[in-house]
Structure formats: structure tokens, C-alpha cells
Design an enzyme around this catalytic site. Structure first.
Site, PDB file in Angstrom:
ATOM      1  CE1 TYR A  30      61.505  70.074  46.181  1.00  0.00           C
ATOM      2  CE2 TYR A  30      62.210  69.656  48.430  1.00  0.00           C
ATOM      3  CZ  TYR A  30      62.303  70.385  47.269  1.00  0.00           C
ATOM      4  OH  TYR A  30      63.182  71.432  47.200  1.00  0.00           O
ATOM      5  NE  ARG A  49      55.944  74.990  50.193  1.00  0.00           N
ATOM      6  CZ  ARG A  49      57.033  75.484  50.799  1.00  0.00           C
ATOM      7  NH1 ARG A  49      57.320  76.771  50.699  1.00  0.00           N
ATOM      8  NH2 ARG A  49      57.824  74.702  51.511  1.00  0.00           N
ATOM      9  NE  ARG A  97      62.706  58.323  29.689  1.00  0.00           N
ATOM     10  CZ  ARG A  97      62.682  59.163  28.636  1.00  0.00           C
ATOM     11  NH1 ARG A  97      62.210  58.740  27.473  1.00  0.00           N
ATOM     12  NH2 ARG A  97      63.143  60.399  28.751  1.00  0.00           N
ATOM     13  CG  HIS A  99      58.468  62.992  27.341  1.00  0.00           C
ATOM     14  ND1 HIS A  99      59.171  61.955  26.774  1.00  0.00           N
ATOM     15  CD2 HIS A  99      59.381  63.945  27.636  1.00  0.00           C
ATOM     16  CE1 HIS A  99      60.456  62.262  26.722  1.00  0.00           C
ATOM     17  NE2 HIS A  99      60.614  63.473  27.236  1.00  0.00           N
ATOM     18  CE  LYS A 143      59.998  72.465  49.402  1.00  0.00           C
ATOM     19  NZ  LYS A 143      61.278  73.125  49.205  1.00  0.00           N
ATOM     20  CD  GLU A 175      63.306  80.984  44.983  1.00  0.00           C
ATOM     21  OE1 GLU A 175      62.818  80.837  46.113  1.00  0.00           O
ATOM     22  OE2 GLU A 175      62.892  80.379  43.977  1.00  0.00           O
ATOM     23  CG  LEU A 199      59.059  77.435  47.356  1.00  0.00           C
ATOM     24  CD1 LEU A 199      58.301  76.487  46.438  1.00  0.00           C
ATOM     25  CD2 LEU A 199      59.868  76.662  48.363  1.00  0.00           C
TER      26      LEU A 199
HETATM   27  C1  LIG Z   1      64.077  77.586  45.965  1.00  0.00           C
HETATM   28  C2  LIG Z   1      63.634  77.721  47.386  1.00  0.00           C
HETATM   29  N1  LIG Z   1      63.256  78.922  47.840  1.00  0.00           N
HETATM   30  C3  LIG Z   1      62.864  79.101  49.108  1.00  0.00           C
HETATM   31  C4  LIG Z   1      62.840  78.042  50.010  1.00  0.00           C
HETATM   32  C5  LIG Z   1      62.398  78.285  51.430  1.00  0.00           C
HETATM   33  O1  LIG Z   1      61.077  77.825  51.618  1.00  0.00           O
HETATM   34  P1  LIG Z   1      60.547  77.394  53.051  1.00  0.00           P
HETATM   35  O2  LIG Z   1      60.730  78.572  53.944  1.00  0.00           O
HETATM   36  O3  LIG Z   1      59.110  77.069  52.825  1.00  0.00           O
HETATM   37  O4  LIG Z   1      61.379  76.228  53.474  1.00  0.00           O
HETATM   38  C6  LIG Z   1      63.198  76.765  49.574  1.00  0.00           C
HETATM   39  C7  LIG Z   1      63.141  75.646  50.514  1.00  0.00           C
HETATM   40  O5  LIG Z   1      63.544  74.564  50.237  1.00  0.00           O
HETATM   41  C8  LIG Z   1      63.603  76.598  48.228  1.00  0.00           C
HETATM   42  O6  LIG Z   1      63.969  75.394  47.757  1.00  0.00           O
END
Ligand SMILES: Cc1ncc(COP(=O)(O)O)c(C=O)c1O
Length: 275
Positions: A30, A49, A97, A99, A143, A175, A199
Site C-alpha cells: 500500500y 515505491r 485459500r 498459501h 510497505k 524507526e 521503510l
Molecule cells: C513503518 C513506517 N516507517 C516510516 C514511515 C514514513 O514514510 P513516509 O515518509 O514515506 O510516509 C511510515 C509511513 O507510513 C511507516 O509506516
């Protein structure tokens, strides 16, 4: 109104099958894109991305990005979104369903808009965070729709009246549950390197570019939780929170306990970008 596959339909008309793989496995990826004054911010980076995340989980988008972009603009036009977020996801599709990837399923893209104001109060006053063990998988650069690790972390923060959970893996600050984390020490900005443990935040990138323009030195190097508590300033970045100071972690004040000067300079520079 929402984008459902390649059509814009009323939300009530959208049907998700119980065997949609996003529903059963979290099998999809997403994006969340911010819209300012009716314009999507850094749309290309988000779509790139999105495509990369899909590719990394071996999911082929059902149609080209150019077509998706057209649909998103049409969606924003039809919903009249001025200030808010654009949510976009793709599921591997619907199939009995099992996997392993189904042979026949067509991936399903959906997108919708959510009007929302910028979090100015949080940005002005700063927020509090808690730390928690980073129990997520080892491909946090994707993501993915699988967000249980983030959901549990964010709930721990909410249970303690805080807005974010800072994730710690083997003593290292990776993070936030839905943000990237920065600290400032002796005028230098630090954030975790863009590897498989975080991310690759688009706002993180923009912030590093702003730091370069403002001649603030920046290091994309891992730092531990002791450095977090010893920092002069701490802030988080994301599409929806932009650049937001963190003034307390686990009940301990960071720096002076109010948003610091480096954070403020970066926030002001970000504000110029979006206005
Ligand atoms: C785990 C995580 N880290 C960092 C971010 C920040 O990313 P962005 O600046 O691209 O929104 C997000 C955004 O949803 C996230 O879910």
C-alpha cells in the site's frame, strides 16, 4: 467514491470477497499520499515505491503506473479532495485459500481519499513516545499490508497516552511504528540507514535533502537507545505527520523537553516546500 480495479465507483458498490488475499494473508502492499491544495505531494516517489514494494513480493500490478496515476487524479477530482490523504493498496487478488500464489487471480487495486487537517498542534507542541521491541519481519523496506507489529506497537503507545512507539531491534533504534525517527546531537542529525530494517520514508528523504540545503550535517547511521535518551532533540517524519518533534520518551524528557532549534529549522523549510 473509490477506485476499484480500474473504475471509480460509489463506496457502497465495492465488494471484497472473503477469499481476497489481502483480507486473509495481508498479501498486498500500500501507499499513503498527502494532498495539499488539491495536489498530491511527491506522487512519483510514492508510485515508484508502490511498484517496488509490489515487485519485491512478486506481485504484478494489473495495469501500468501511468494509468494508475490517471485514475488517482480522476478520483481526487471526483471527490474534490483539497487537504487530506490518498490511500492506495493492491491485493494479490481473490482465489481459493492456499498459501502459494494462485495461478489465476487478478491483483485488485483500490484507492480512496480521506479529508484531514495537518497535525499542527502536534507539530508545534511535540508529542510523547514509548519504546518497544521491534518484533516485525526483516523486510520492513516493503510497505506490506501486514501491519500487526506496527498495530501492537502503536497500541502500546496509545495505552500510555502517547502518539508513537519507537522500535528497538538489538538495542538499535530502527524507526517508529508508522514514522522514521531522527535524533539531533551536537548539531548533527542522525537517522537509521535505508536498509531492510526500515521503510525508506519519502519524508525521511525530503528531510535529509532539506538538512543538506540548510547545511545541517546528517548521518544515516544506526544509533542505540542510549543515544536516543541522550539526544538534544528527537523528531519523527512521515507523510501524514510531516516533521514532528518528540519531546518525551518512556516518560523521560528529551533535550530541553520542548521542540529544538534544528527541528524547527527543518519544519520551517518543509513548510516552504508545501506552501
Ligand atoms: C513503518 C513506517 N516507517 C516510516 C514511515 C514514513 O514514510 P513516509 O515518509 O514515506 O510516509 C511510515 C509511513 O507510513 C511507516 O509506516
Amino acid at each position: 467514491m473509490l477506485l476499484y480495479d480500474n473504475r471509480i465507483i460509489e463506496r457502497e458498490q465495492a465488494r471484497i470477497d472473503v477469499e481476497d488475499r489481502a483480507y486473509q494473508f495481508g498479501d498486498g502492499v500500500y501507499e499513503v499520499i498527502r494532498v495539499y491544495g488539491g495536489q498530491p505531494f511527491h506522487l512519483k516517489e510514492h508510485l515508484d515505491r508502490f511498484q517496488r514494494s509490489a515487485r519485491e513480493v512478486r506481485l504484478s500490478l494489473p495495469y501500468p503506473l501511468e494509468q494508475l496515476e490517471e485514475h488517482l487524479f480522476e478520483l481526487m477530482r471526483r471527490t474534490g479532495l483539497q487537504e487530506g490523504n490518498l490511500y492506495l493498496q493492491v491485493s494479490r487478488g481473490t482465489a481459493p485459500r492456499t498459501h502459494a500464489f494462485p495461478a489465476q487471480a487478478r491483483p485488485l487495486i483500490i484507492a480512496y481519499t480521506q479529508p484531514s487537517a495537518r497535525p499542527l498542534k502536534e507539530q508545534n507542541q511535540g508529542i510523547c513516545a514509548v519504546t518497544t521491541e521491534d518484533i516485525r519481519w526483516l523486510r520492513c523496506d516493503i510497505k506490506s499490508l501486514n501491519l500487526l507489529g506496527a498495530v501492537l506497537a502503536k497500541q502500546k503507545a496509545a495505552d500510555q497516552g502517547c502518539q508513537e512507539a519507537i522500535l528497538i531491534r538489538d538495542g538499535i533504534v530502527t524507526e517508529g511504528s508508522s514514522t522514521n525517527i531522527f535524533i539531533v546531537k551536537d548539531g548533527t542529525v542522525w537517522t537509521h540507514p535505508a536498509d531492510h530494517l526500515i521503510l525508506h520514508g519519502i519524508t525521511r528523504d525530503i528531510t535529509l535533502q532539506l538538512a543538506a540545503v540548510l547545511q545541517i550535517s546528517a548521518r544515516t547511521e544506526a544509533f542505540d537507545s542510549a543515544a536516543l535518551f541522550d539526544a538534544d532533540e528527537c523528531f519523527m517524519t512521515s507523510t501524514t505527520m510531516e516533521i514532528c518533534p518528540i519531546i518525551k520518551v518512556d516518560g523521560q524528557t528529551i533535550g530541553t523537553g520542548s521542540p529544538g532549534p534544528v527541528t524547527r529549522r527543518l519544519q520551517e523549510a518543509f513548510q516552504k516546500l508545501i506552501s
